[in-house]
Design a protein around this motif. Structure first.
Motif, PDB file in Angstrom:
ATOM      1  N   TYR A  16     -30.052  35.401 108.907  1.00 49.67           N
ATOM      2  CA  TYR A  16     -31.277  34.666 109.253  1.00 49.67           C
ATOM      3  C   TYR A  16     -31.546  34.999 110.882  1.00 49.67           C
ATOM      4  O   TYR A  16     -32.751  35.618 111.391  1.00 49.67           O
ATOM      5  CB  TYR A  16     -31.438  33.312 109.287  1.00 49.67           C
ATOM      6  N   PHE A  17     -30.559  34.800 111.744  1.00 42.72           N
ATOM      7  CA  PHE A  17     -30.526  35.102 113.163  1.00 42.72           C
ATOM      8  C   PHE A  17     -30.968  36.788 113.456  1.00 42.72           C
ATOM      9  O   PHE A  17     -31.819  36.897 114.106  1.00 42.72           O
ATOM     10  CB  PHE A  17     -29.506  34.860 113.844  1.00 42.72           C
ATOM     11  N   VAL A  45     -52.938  40.851 111.653  1.00 45.62           N
ATOM     12  CA  VAL A  45     -52.023  40.009 112.425  1.00 45.62           C
ATOM     13  C   VAL A  45     -50.599  39.981 111.707  1.00 45.62           C
ATOM     14  O   VAL A  45     -50.733  39.848 110.435  1.00 45.62           O
ATOM     15  CB  VAL A  45     -52.486  38.381 112.538  1.00 45.62           C
ATOM     16  N   VAL A  46     -49.573  40.687 112.381  1.00 49.70           N
ATOM     17  CA  VAL A  46     -48.332  40.172 111.781  1.00 49.70           C
ATOM     18  C   VAL A  46     -47.702  39.114 112.541  1.00 49.70           C
ATOM     19  O   VAL A  46     -47.295  39.015 113.744  1.00 49.70           O
ATOM     20  CB  VAL A  46     -47.568  41.555 112.054  1.00 49.70           C
ATOM     21  N   PHE A  47     -47.274  38.222 111.693  1.00 47.63           N
ATOM     22  CA  PHE A  47     -46.616  36.827 112.392  1.00 47.63           C
ATOM     23  C   PHE A  47     -45.113  36.864 112.268  1.00 47.63           C
ATOM     24  O   PHE A  47     -44.554  37.742 111.832  1.00 47.63           O
ATOM     25  CB  PHE A  47     -47.060  35.558 111.483  1.00 47.63           C
ATOM     26  N   ASN A  48     -44.439  36.065 113.301  1.00 49.85           N
ATOM     27  CA  ASN A  48     -43.262  36.233 113.373  1.00 49.85           C
ATOM     28  C   ASN A  48     -42.413  35.520 112.317  1.00 49.85           C
ATOM     29  O   ASN A  48     -42.969  34.909 111.275  1.00 49.85           O
ATOM     30  CB  ASN A  48     -42.559  35.460 114.580  1.00 49.85           C
ATOM     31  N   SER A  49     -41.241  35.579 112.056  1.00 49.64           N
ATOM     32  CA  SER A  49     -40.555  35.061 111.182  1.00 49.64           C
ATOM     33  C   SER A  49     -40.282  33.823 111.065  1.00 49.64           C
ATOM     34  O   SER A  49     -40.000  33.333 109.662  1.00 49.64           O
ATOM     35  CB  SER A  49     -38.851  35.855 111.059  1.00 49.64           C
ATOM     36  N   PHE A  50     -40.488  32.945 111.868  1.00 51.46           N
ATOM     37  CA  PHE A  50     -40.456  31.711 111.584  1.00 51.46           C
ATOM     38  C   PHE A  50     -41.894  30.906 111.317  1.00 51.46           C
ATOM     39  O   PHE A  50     -41.755  30.020 110.468  1.00 51.46           O
ATOM     40  CB  PHE A  50     -40.083  30.629 113.165  1.00 51.46           C
ATOM     41  N   TYR A  51     -42.628  31.850 111.415  1.00 52.82           N
ATOM     42  CA  TYR A  51     -44.191  31.019 111.140  1.00 52.82           C
ATOM     43  C   TYR A  51     -44.572  30.370 109.888  1.00 52.82           C
ATOM     44  O   TYR A  51     -44.630  29.161 109.763  1.00 52.82           O
ATOM     45  CB  TYR A  51     -45.371  31.919 111.496  1.00 52.82           C
ATOM     46  N   LEU A  52     -44.519  31.188 108.882  1.00 51.12           N
ATOM     47  CA  LEU A  52     -44.517  30.764 107.367  1.00 51.12           C
ATOM     48  C   LEU A  52     -43.749  29.699 107.032  1.00 51.12           C
ATOM     49  O   LEU A  52     -44.088  28.586 106.224  1.00 51.12           O
ATOM     50  CB  LEU A  52     -44.665  31.926 106.553  1.00 51.12           C
ATOM     51  N   ASN A  53     -42.286  30.019 107.283  1.00 51.20           N
ATOM     52  CA  ASN A  53     -41.375  28.675 106.757  1.00 51.20           C
ATOM     53  C   ASN A  53     -41.598  27.445 107.748  1.00 51.20           C
ATOM     54  O   ASN A  53     -41.590  26.322 106.905  1.00 51.20           O
ATOM     55  CB  ASN A  53     -39.942  29.295 107.234  1.00 51.20           C
ATOM     56  N   GLN A  54     -42.102  27.402 108.919  1.00 52.11           N
ATOM     57  CA  GLN A  54     -42.233  26.339 109.426  1.00 52.11           C
ATOM     58  C   GLN A  54     -43.670  25.432 108.984  1.00 52.11           C
ATOM     59  O   GLN A  54     -43.869  24.665 108.993  1.00 52.11           O
ATOM     60  CB  GLN A  54     -42.505  26.522 111.013  1.00 52.11           C
ATOM     61  N   MET A  55     -44.752  26.529 108.763  1.00 49.61           N
ATOM     62  CA  MET A  55     -45.577  25.795 108.024  1.00 49.61           C
ATOM     63  C   MET A  55     -45.608  25.156 107.034  1.00 49.61           C
ATOM     64  O   MET A  55     -46.439  24.253 106.852  1.00 49.61           O
ATOM     65  CB  MET A  55     -46.707  27.165 107.545  1.00 49.61           C
ATOM     66  N   HIS A  86     -38.667  33.637 104.425  1.00 52.90           N
ATOM     67  CA  HIS A  86     -37.183  33.513 104.198  1.00 52.90           C
ATOM     68  C   HIS A  86     -37.047  32.351 103.336  1.00 52.90           C
ATOM     69  O   HIS A  86     -37.307  31.272 103.419  1.00 52.90           O
ATOM     70  CB  HIS A  86     -36.303  33.067 105.550  1.00 52.90           C
ATOM     71  N   SER A  87     -36.456  32.868 101.942  1.00 50.20           N
ATOM     72  CA  SER A  87     -36.260  31.937 101.037  1.00 50.20           C
ATOM     73  C   SER A  87     -34.526  31.846 101.020  1.00 50.20           C
ATOM     74  O   SER A  87     -33.812  32.820 101.839  1.00 50.20           O
ATOM     75  CB  SER A  87     -36.691  31.979  99.565  1.00 50.20           C
ATOM     76  N   PRO A  88     -33.735  31.177 100.449  1.00 46.73           N
ATOM     77  CA  PRO A  88     -32.443  30.972 100.525  1.00 46.73           C
ATOM     78  C   PRO A  88     -31.810  32.304 100.290  1.00 46.73           C
ATOM     79  O   PRO A  88     -31.858  32.902  98.991  1.00 46.73           O
ATOM     80  CB  PRO A  88     -31.979  30.046  99.436  1.00 46.73           C
ATOM     81  N   ASP A  89     -30.968  32.709 101.205  1.00 46.65           N
ATOM     82  CA  ASP A  89     -30.586  34.196 100.999  1.00 46.65           C
ATOM     83  C   ASP A  89     -31.066  35.332 100.598  1.00 46.65           C
ATOM     84  O   ASP A  89     -30.716  36.319 100.245  1.00 46.65           O
ATOM     85  CB  ASP A  89     -29.350  34.009  99.996  1.00 46.65           C
ATOM     86  N   VAL A 133     -42.500  30.317  91.118  1.00 45.58           N
ATOM     87  CA  VAL A 133     -42.609  28.799  91.484  1.00 45.58           C
ATOM     88  C   VAL A 133     -42.687  28.744  92.882  1.00 45.58           C
ATOM     89  O   VAL A 133     -43.621  28.377  93.560  1.00 45.58           O
ATOM     90  CB  VAL A 133     -41.597  27.903  90.907  1.00 45.58           C
ATOM     91  N   ILE A 134     -41.735  29.347  93.725  1.00 47.74           N
ATOM     92  CA  ILE A 134     -41.723  29.385  95.105  1.00 47.74           C
ATOM     93  C   ILE A 134     -42.917  29.967  95.938  1.00 47.74           C
ATOM     94  O   ILE A 134     -43.524  29.593  96.616  1.00 47.74           O
ATOM     95  CB  ILE A 134     -40.461  29.959  95.722  1.00 47.74           C
ATOM     96  N   ALA A 135     -43.420  31.232  95.202  1.00 48.31           N
ATOM     97  CA  ALA A 135     -44.375  31.957  95.626  1.00 48.31           C
ATOM     98  C   ALA A 135     -45.736  31.214  95.368  1.00 48.31           C
ATOM     99  O   ALA A 135     -46.723  31.147  96.340  1.00 48.31           O
ATOM    100  CB  ALA A 135     -44.587  33.468  94.658  1.00 48.31           C
ATOM    101  N   LYS A 136     -45.942  30.488  94.334  1.00 47.95           N
ATOM    102  CA  LYS A 136     -47.134  29.697  94.223  1.00 47.95           C
ATOM    103  C   LYS A 136     -47.260  28.688  95.147  1.00 47.95           C
ATOM    104  O   LYS A 136     -48.372  28.300  95.577  1.00 47.95           O
ATOM    105  CB  LYS A 136     -47.098  29.205  92.768  1.00 47.95           C
ATOM    106  N   ASN A 137     -46.017  27.920  95.525  1.00 49.33           N
ATOM    107  CA  ASN A 137     -46.075  27.048  96.446  1.00 49.33           C
ATOM    108  C   ASN A 137     -46.539  27.497  97.805  1.00 49.33           C
ATOM    109  O   ASN A 137     -47.164  27.238  98.679  1.00 49.33           O
ATOM    110  CB  ASN A 137     -44.773  26.312  96.734  1.00 49.33           C
TER     111      ASN A 137
END
Length: 257
Positions: A16-17, A45-55, A86-89, A133-137
């Motif tokens: 992840y890092f 716009v290309v967002f950073n790697s934290f943005y969607l997960n934090q959203m 980023h989803s698990p792994d 399921v993850i994608a629809k969420n």
């Protein structure tokens, strides 16, 4: 300090890092490259790697406004919005297509010769079997996020107060190159984000949605990822990170002097 050249040459798992650090640099390079395209940076716009997960965290959509407004970005007038995820792994990318035509796409027309631009959300995933399921969420989160900005950015927000909805922004999962191991998802994501820029030169319509983006993505040569392209990407990242390491150490040495 980690020896980045050894890490990249051995094909080690992209943590992840590593992905977050490298992606922040790649986003800068992508945005710089966009200035040279005829479409210009104003369309994407290309967002950073934290943005969607934090959203997706509690209060994340409201907090996300700070990032956008601090950079003077408008989102509902763009052709493409690109989000690393980023989803698990695993790393993949969501691409919001044509959010700028959410109203015109559903207006009645008598001109059937010209195919209308159509909004949707693409999941570009190299695993070969992404979780729907993850994608629809994620799609629901993105629609709520777009509606949040619509009220501020629309010239007439009360006529269509919440225009973005999963029924109007269908999830499309086109077939793309599948990674051959369990650790190259990060490299695939980088290359797929770069390939997504080729969509800026296309008219993305209802026909693309109906055929699952076969012509626009699956049969698009930019989305073909081979062992050679992965090796070239590793060399490119190696050069980038090595040069940045030299710059960082030189600055640190000057500060210590």
């Amino acid at each position: 300090m980690m020896n980045w050249s050894i890490w990249l040459s051995t094909g080690a798992y992209l943590s992840y890092f590593h992905v977050t650090y490298s992606l922040s640099l790649c986003v800068f390079k992508i945005q710089f490259y966009l200035y040279r395209l005829t479409c210009g940076i104003k369309d994407v716009v290309v967002f950073n790697s934290f943005y969607l997960n934090q959203m997706q965290q509690p209060g994340g959509i409201a907090n996300s406004k700070i990032y956008v407004y601090n950079r003077n970005i408008q989102v509902t007038n763009k052709k493409l919005l690109i989000f690393p995820y980023h989803s698990p792994d695993h790393w993949s990318a969501f691409v919001v297509v044509n959010p700028n035509c959410i109203i015109s796409a559903f207006k009645h027309t008598t001109n059937y010769e010209v195919k209308k631009l159509a909004p949707c959300i693409l999941l570009i995933d190299s695993s070969g079997s992404p979780s729907k399921v993850i994608a629809k969420n994620v799609v629901r989160t993105l629609c709520n996020w777009l509606n949040y900005f619509w009220e501020d950015e629309s010239t007439n927000p009360y006529e269509n107060r919440f225009p973005y909805h999963p029924r109007r922004m269908p999830l499309i999962i086109p077939n793309v190159s599948v990674q051959s191991n369990g650790y190259d998802c990060g490299i695939h994501m980088f290359l797929n984000i770069k390939a997504s820029l080729s969509l800026l030169r296309r008219r993305l319509t209802e026909e693309d949605i109906s055929n699952n983006y076969i012509d626009a993505v699956t049969n698009n040569e930019h989305f073909v990822i081979t062992d050679d392209s992965i090796s070239r990407a590793r060399v490119s990242f190696h050069k980038l990170l090595t040069n940045l390491g030299i710059m960082f150490n030189s600055v640190r040495n000057c500060e210590d002097a």
